[in-house]
Structure formats: structure tokens, C-alpha cells
Design an enzyme around this catalytic site. Sequence first.
Site, short mmCIF file in Angstrom:
data_model
loop_
_atom_site.label_atom_id
_atom_site.label_comp_id
_atom_site.label_asym_id
_atom_site.label_seq_id
_atom_site.Cartn_x
_atom_site.Cartn_y
_atom_site.Cartn_z
N ALA A 267 61.32 56.30 37.56
CA ALA A 267 61.47 54.86 37.17
C ALA A 267 60.76 54.01 38.23
CB ALA A 267 62.93 54.45 37.03
N ALA A 268 60.03 54.56 39.10
CA ALA A 268 59.34 53.64 40.08
C ALA A 268 58.58 52.44 39.61
CB ALA A 268 58.46 54.80 41.06
N GLY A 269 57.70 52.66 38.62
CA GLY A 269 56.98 51.52 38.16
C GLY A 269 57.83 50.63 37.46
N ASP A 270 58.93 51.12 36.92
CA ASP A 270 59.95 49.85 35.99
C ASP A 270 60.70 49.37 37.10
OD1 ASP A 270 59.03 51.25 33.64
OD2 ASP A 270 60.38 52.70 33.68
#
Length: 318
Positions: A267-270
Site C-alpha cells: 500500500a505504499a503508493g496508496d
Amino acid sequence: MGNSAKADAANGARIGRVTVIGSLNMDLVARAPRLPRPGETLAGHAFAQVPGGKGGNQAVAAARLGANVAMIGCVGDDSNGATLRGSLEAEGIDCTALATSASAPTGVALIVVDDASQNAIVIVAGSNAQVTPANIAAHEALLAQADVIVCQLETPLDTVRSALAAGRVLKRTTILNPAPAARKLPPDWFPLIDYLIPNELEAATLSGVMIETPDDARRAAQTLKAKGARNVIVTLGSQGVLALLDGADEAGVHFPSPNVEAVDTTAAGDTFVGGFAAELARGSAVTEAITFGQRAAAIAVTREGAQPSIPHRSEISA
């Protein structure tokens, strides 16, 4: 109102409003030593079932990181849908525009994470495919109330375009996270986008420029900005962020990534997108919002899972 937004209100801080149009999936996450090759069966060493979907993740991130958030999407009339709705409501997210499909199951994502913290994901859209332009028109008030409107590409493309077009008419700030980017965007989309935020693979798909370094990302961003996007922010994982901003240096600005030991990058980009949107909605400068989103994402990658990994505003150092 989420807990972070409540704390800000109590302290007299400005609270921005973010409306997210996007997907909601139940993530089925298996951890294995490495990603399997075609036709191969691997023994995994852990399994978890957690709320996810890029829309849901970004909504949760924006709420935990200080914004008032509304979600426009669709879940199925099943246990996964009830769980996803409940998890959003527990974060204080406005779910009045979250529909329930009587004919399609809730979306799912099958995720394998290896011991190097890389992942492979297969998504089955289910009820996410039933988010239509009619849903956007029916909830125009939520778009009008927003400081920032956030979209991705896990719902039908005509719906995403409708949301971006509505944001432009309403003079709201629009963010498109073009994920997953399986093909180039139609040319008429770019003028509707205030902030185009792809990762390196998505930026390569959209621009035709292969990306391995920040210099490559700069060339890709210049290509995408020339198409009409007002600002282009390319996320590069451990290499940081390359931002080509309106009215700034045409060479762009490179923001190095905080140095952390990654456990799970799911979920890094989110988290970055949600944190960036929340901070932008508060009225912060774009560069401050980028740095804030990076700090949030750096915490997220040190934890397992999608939504469980997303930090709260109180965890971000000043």
C-alpha cells in the site's frame, strides 16, 4: 470525521475535504519466499485477509492523515462487502455514496508478497465494475464539497473520466493515480488532471519512456506534462519521487526517499497518494504535501498488509 481530523479540529487546524472515487477489494494476501514462476506451486508461510482496493486504501490513508473523506464506490451484497463498508465507517469516512450491488460480488485482490517485500497482484473487479457515470452525477454534491478529488483506474474508465470532468467544471483539484495502467490514457483526459501520480511502471506505459533512474522519470514526466497534465509526480519506490510542477523548474525536482527497511510495499503508493491529497486539501504547499506523503509511505512499508499498514497523522514527525 476520522480520528485524525477530529484531533485537528480540536486544535483549530484547517481540515481539508477529500472525495475518493474508486475500488474496494478484499485482499487475500499470501507471503512466500519468492514470487512463483508460471506453472509453479510454492509453499507460503503466512496468509491474511484484509480490506484493500486502491480507492479504499487511498480513502483510509487520507482519513488517517488528517482529511474529512467521502467515498464513492460499490461493494457486493456479501460478507466481504459488509466488512469493507464497516472498515471505512470505522475510519470516519462518509459512505453515503457507497452503493451495494445485488448482482456482483465484492471485488477481490489475490496478492503474493515475497521475502524481498515485492508483490504480484491479480484483481477481480466484481462490484467495482458497477461504479458508473450515473453514480458520479448522483453524488455531485460530494464532489462540490471536496477540496481534492482522487481517482484511480480500478473502476470503469468512463466513470473515472466523468469524475475528472466534474472536478474540472466544479473547479476542484483533481488527482489521478493511473493504476493499473495497461494502456495509454485518451488525450482528452490530460487537461482534466491537476496532479497525475503514476509509479515508474505506470509512467513508462503512459509516456513510452522506460524508467530506471530519476533522470528517466524526468523525461517521462516531461512527456506527460506536454500532453496537458498540470503537474506530474512519479513515485520511484526507494529512489524517491520526481515531481514536475506547474510554474517550477522544467527539469523537475527529485525528492529522495526516507531510508527505511521495507517489509511489505503493498500500500505504499496508496499511502503516498492519500497523504499527499490530505495535506494538499489542508492548504499546504505542493512540495510540503509531497514530503508528507513520502513520510507516511515510509512508515507503511515497514508494516505488513494494505490498510493495516497505513499510519495516522500523529505518527508523522513534524
